[in-house]
Design an enzyme around this catalytic site. Sequence first.
Site, mmCIF file in Angstrom:
data_model
loop_
_atom_site.group_PDB
_atom_site.id
_atom_site.type_symbol
_atom_site.label_atom_id
_atom_site.label_comp_id
_atom_site.label_asym_id
_atom_site.label_seq_id
_atom_site.Cartn_x
_atom_site.Cartn_y
_atom_site.Cartn_z
ATOM 1 N N GLY A 142 6.904 7.104 3.926
ATOM 2 C CA GLY A 142 6.609 5.682 3.738
ATOM 3 C C GLY A 142 5.395 5.494 2.864
ATOM 4 N N LYS A 146 10.866 9.918 -0.407
ATOM 5 C CA LYS A 146 10.480 8.508 -0.595
ATOM 6 C C LYS A 146 11.241 8.051 -1.822
ATOM 7 C CE LYS A 146 5.750 9.096 1.109
ATOM 8 N NZ LYS A 146 4.334 9.227 0.737
ATOM 9 N N ASP A 169 -0.653 15.915 7.324
ATOM 10 C CA ASP A 169 -0.442 15.619 5.900
ATOM 11 C C ASP A 169 -1.788 15.697 5.179
ATOM 12 O OD1 ASP A 169 0.287 14.697 3.405
ATOM 13 O OD2 ASP A 169 1.059 12.754 4.093
ATOM 14 N N ASP A 227 5.847 16.388 -0.477
ATOM 15 C CA ASP A 227 5.923 14.938 -0.673
ATOM 16 C C ASP A 227 5.660 14.683 -2.166
ATOM 17 O OD1 ASP A 227 5.374 12.200 -0.902
ATOM 18 O OD2 ASP A 227 3.950 12.097 0.747
ATOM 19 N N LYS A 250 -3.400 12.580 9.239
ATOM 20 C CA LYS A 250 -3.919 12.878 7.905
ATOM 21 C C LYS A 250 -5.059 13.875 8.084
ATOM 22 C CE LYS A 250 -1.552 10.039 5.222
ATOM 23 N NZ LYS A 250 -0.682 10.543 4.132
ATOM 24 N N SER A 288 2.103 7.429 11.192
ATOM 25 C CA SER A 288 1.180 8.200 10.380
ATOM 26 C C SER A 288 -0.224 7.642 10.610
ATOM 27 C CB SER A 288 1.570 8.076 8.903
ATOM 28 O OG SER A 288 0.592 8.660 8.067
ATOM 29 N N LYS A 313 1.885 11.805 13.028
ATOM 30 C CA LYS A 313 1.402 12.563 11.868
ATOM 31 C C LYS A 313 -0.070 12.265 11.686
ATOM 32 C CE LYS A 313 2.068 11.591 6.997
ATOM 33 N NZ LYS A 313 3.074 11.363 5.932
ATOM 34 N N GLU A 329 2.375 18.853 5.555
ATOM 35 C CA GLU A 329 2.828 18.119 4.376
ATOM 36 C C GLU A 329 1.834 18.240 3.221
ATOM 37 O OE1 GLU A 329 3.926 14.177 5.544
ATOM 38 O OE2 GLU A 329 3.984 13.401 3.495
HETATM 39 O O1 OSB Z 1 1.352 10.736 1.927
HETATM 40 O O2 OSB Z 1 2.862 10.058 3.215
HETATM 41 C C1 OSB Z 1 1.877 9.810 2.517
HETATM 42 C C2 OSB Z 1 0.846 6.147 2.903
HETATM 43 C C3 OSB Z 1 0.530 5.835 1.593
HETATM 44 C C4 OSB Z 1 0.608 6.814 0.638
HETATM 45 C C5 OSB Z 1 1.017 8.113 0.978
HETATM 46 C C6 OSB Z 1 1.363 8.425 2.279
HETATM 47 C C7 OSB Z 1 1.251 7.421 3.270
HETATM 48 C C8 OSB Z 1 1.511 7.642 4.690
HETATM 49 C C9 OSB Z 1 1.877 6.430 5.535
HETATM 50 O O3 OSB Z 1 1.385 8.703 5.248
HETATM 51 C C10 OSB Z 1 3.336 6.331 5.798
HETATM 52 C C11 OSB Z 1 3.737 4.971 6.348
HETATM 53 O O4 OSB Z 1 3.570 4.752 7.543
HETATM 54 O O5 OSB Z 1 4.230 4.122 5.559
HETATM 55 MG MG MG Z 2 2.528 12.423 2.383
#
Ligand code: OSB
Ligand code: MG
Length: 373
Positions: A290, A262, A188, A238, A163, A135, A161, A213
């Site tokens: 994550g 999660k 995301d 999510d 952001k 991510s 992924k 996402e």
């Molecule tokens: O929205 O998935 C999310 C990290 C912290 C809070 C929210 C998110 C995330 C990530 C990172 O996208 C996922 C990871 O590599 O742990």
């Molecule tokens: Mg997310």
Amino acid sequence: MRIERIELRQIHLPYVAPFETSGWRETHSRSILVRLEADGAVGWAEAPVGAGPWYNEETAATAWVMLRDILAPMLLKADLQEPSDVDRAFTAVRGNRMARAGLEFAAWDLFGRIRGQSLSQMLGGTHDRVSVGVSIGIQPDIDTLLELVGAYLAAGYQRVKLKIKPGWDIEPTRAVRETWPNLKLQVDANSIYTLDHAEHLAQLDAFDLLLIEQPLGHDDILDHAKLQRTLRTPICLDESIVSPEHARWALELQACGVINIKACRVGGLAAARQIHDMAQAAGIPVWCGGMLETGLGRASNVALASLPNFALPGDISASNRYFERDIVMQPFALNPDSTLSVPTSPGSGVELDMAFLDDITVERLALSAETRR
Ligand code: OSB
Ligand code: MG
């Protein structure tokens, strides 16, 4: 079984680079680690809370108080036959699911070590390796992003992924897609858009994404159902799926084509497994999200992702994507096929580097059956 002693630790561990989303930026892990002791055995776990209430309502500070004043004292009074009894012990508690999950995960570790079973075995896992991706937070410009994606692909990641947020969505996604036409790619938004952006978001349909996402509100399901009807790309929820009930509502409303699970967001592994089973019955694939966990939280994510309906690569990258040094003796390393191996030793399957953990611990507290408030 009665829990005899509970220890809480607040850690402060820098990430290899700051992580930026549509709504916040974090430079350190502020996870709370939980240690349970019972019958001569010890269970450890991580509640991956953040500094502020940007992802959900919890923060490191609120989770600490909830654990100290409410949840740990409740757990010390509970009689546990199974790890899933932890969730039942908290039936009267509203919200605060990451704090609850810290205790629940630790109970799974404890029971696993007592029974000599790995977490994956206990959960019903069917895979010994799980597919993972990376991510990537919001970057200052597209050249920097392309360089970073290239570096992760060179390291062996086969799914990326991005952001996104208004002003950093269509163009960066287009640039990555044009550079790597066959890459498994997804985005995301962390709840930054509204239904008014439906036409804008439809431009993402051109990029053959695995999923989009959480484009809309963190607690919305209805508008996601409306948006999904206007998009070809599957929506993945999510933030909105905080319990099995929320998953049922989303499935009934056809608000998404995919669910990001999660366990920390839904109060623990028992609830996470329930959502996995419901989605499987509905024909909806899931994948493991994550929260930039340390190796301790990563171990439970990897075990969860070994269940059969985890059909898409997870946000469970190797330890070195997050930290210069992990807190476990067995840092997670990426296999050449873009997978992580599922630990097979009892419980979480990882051991803590206690000397290093002591170095990064900023606060500690112990509660026991005698000292409970
Ligand atoms: O929205 O998935 C999310 C990290 C912290 C809070 C929210 C998110 C995330 C990530 C990172 O996208 C996922 C990871 O590599 O742990
Ligand atoms: Mg997310």
